[in-house]
Design an enzyme around this catalytic site. Structure first.
Site, PDB file in Angstrom:
ATOM      1  N   GLU A  38      -0.563 -45.541 -13.735  1.00 15.58           N
ATOM      2  CA  GLU A  38       0.643 -46.353 -13.565  1.00 15.58           C
ATOM      3  C   GLU A  38       1.787 -45.723 -14.367  1.00 15.58           C
ATOM      4  OE1 GLU A  38      -0.701 -50.889 -12.953  1.00 15.58           O
ATOM      5  OE2 GLU A  38      -1.372 -50.033 -14.859  1.00 15.58           O
ATOM      6  N   GLU A  94     -11.321 -51.635 -10.787  1.00 12.44           N
ATOM      7  CA  GLU A  94     -10.044 -50.930 -10.592  1.00 12.44           C
ATOM      8  C   GLU A  94      -9.989 -49.714 -11.507  1.00 12.44           C
ATOM      9  OE1 GLU A  94      -5.274 -52.068 -11.131  1.00 12.44           O
ATOM     10  OE2 GLU A  94      -6.800 -53.635 -10.976  1.00 12.44           O
TER      11      GLU A  94
END
Length: 268
Positions: A145, A141
């Site tokens: 964010e 990943e």
């Protein structure tokens, strides 16, 4: 994002790993060997391009997610993709939220998105890539964010075989709710470099362990009351909240710049 607790490490890992979705538009491939490799694209969301994107709908990632993914929270409005967070009781949760995910996997190259957010404690506006056990692969990943309790910063992170690495929280040039900001990362065999509005703000150190598997691209806006130390204590919003995405692009490594705002142009 770096965390203060090993338990949160595990919860964040499981958040991606348990279920990473089925599209509401047409069936989505579920294992990596069935996921086709994608090519370079620039999507300015005049429409929702179903050849590129599927919509998560009708399920939740786990007990810690306080909203159900819903196609009703994904819309195109005047050339902008909106992902909403709404108080809307349903069979699974008291809220609904929005996510798109690519129908293809992508490897080394430049990943970019331009978006703005609402504000709200306990919410996460994310642009990221992911592949994991649900697809028949280890968990890799790469993240941007925006934890909207504090829209002055963005959290950067990677996961390599399920372990968080290379995390850092960096300031934004303006609050994420004040206007659109361009988020880009360049991923190649030597490392990962994160950019905001074309300025590099973080990179993996020499010799860092890196994701190695091709990944899907996601944009999502979701909430939780399970991570107060990370996302802030969840506060029910008075109105519907939005993550608004102007465009998303991927440029394969070695290919020329596709559009003037891309960091590929400045790095050529």
């Amino acid at each position: 994002m770096t965390f203060s607790s090993p338990n949160i490490h595990q919860l964040k890992k499981t958040l991606r790993d348990i279920i990473v979705g089925v599209a509401c538009l047409t069936p989505m491939p579920l294992v990596a060997q069935d996921l086709p490799a994608g090519s370079s694209f620039f999507d300015d969301f005049d429409t929702l391009n179903e050849e590129i994107w599927g919509v998560s709908s009708g399920w939740v990632n786990g007990d810690w997610q306080n909203c159900m993914w819903s196609a009703g929270n994904v819309a195109i409005r005047r050339g902008v993709l909106t992902l909403g967070f709404t108080k809307q009781a349903n069979a699974k949760r008291d809220y609904t939220c929005g996510e798109i995910q690519s129908r293809h996997v992508y490897g080394h190259g430049t990943y970019e998105a331009r978006f703005r957010t609402s504000t709200g404690s306990g919410l996460n506006a994310a642009f990221f890539t992911y592949i994991g056990p649900h697809h028949g692969q280890p968990h890799d990943e790469i993240d941007f964010e925006v934890l909207t309790r504090d829209t002055t910063a963005v959290s950067l992170n990677t996961y390599v075989n399920g372990e968080p690495k290379n995390g850092k929280r960096v300031p934004l040039p303006q609050p994420a709710d004040d206007g659109f900001i361009t988020y880009s990362f360049v991923w190649d065999a030597a490392g990962i470099r994160w950019y905001v509005n074309g300025k590099m703000l973080h990179q993996t150190p020499a010799g860092a362990e890196l994701p190695v598997n091709d990944q899907k691209i996601y944009a999502s806006f979701w909430g939780s009351d399970s991570f107060p130390n990370w996302m802030g204590r969840f506060v029910e919003p008075d109105d519907d909240l939005l993550m608004e995405v102007d465009w998303i692009a991927y440029t394969a490594l070695g290919e020329p710049c596709q559009f003037p705002a891309s960091v590929v142009c400045q790095n050529e």
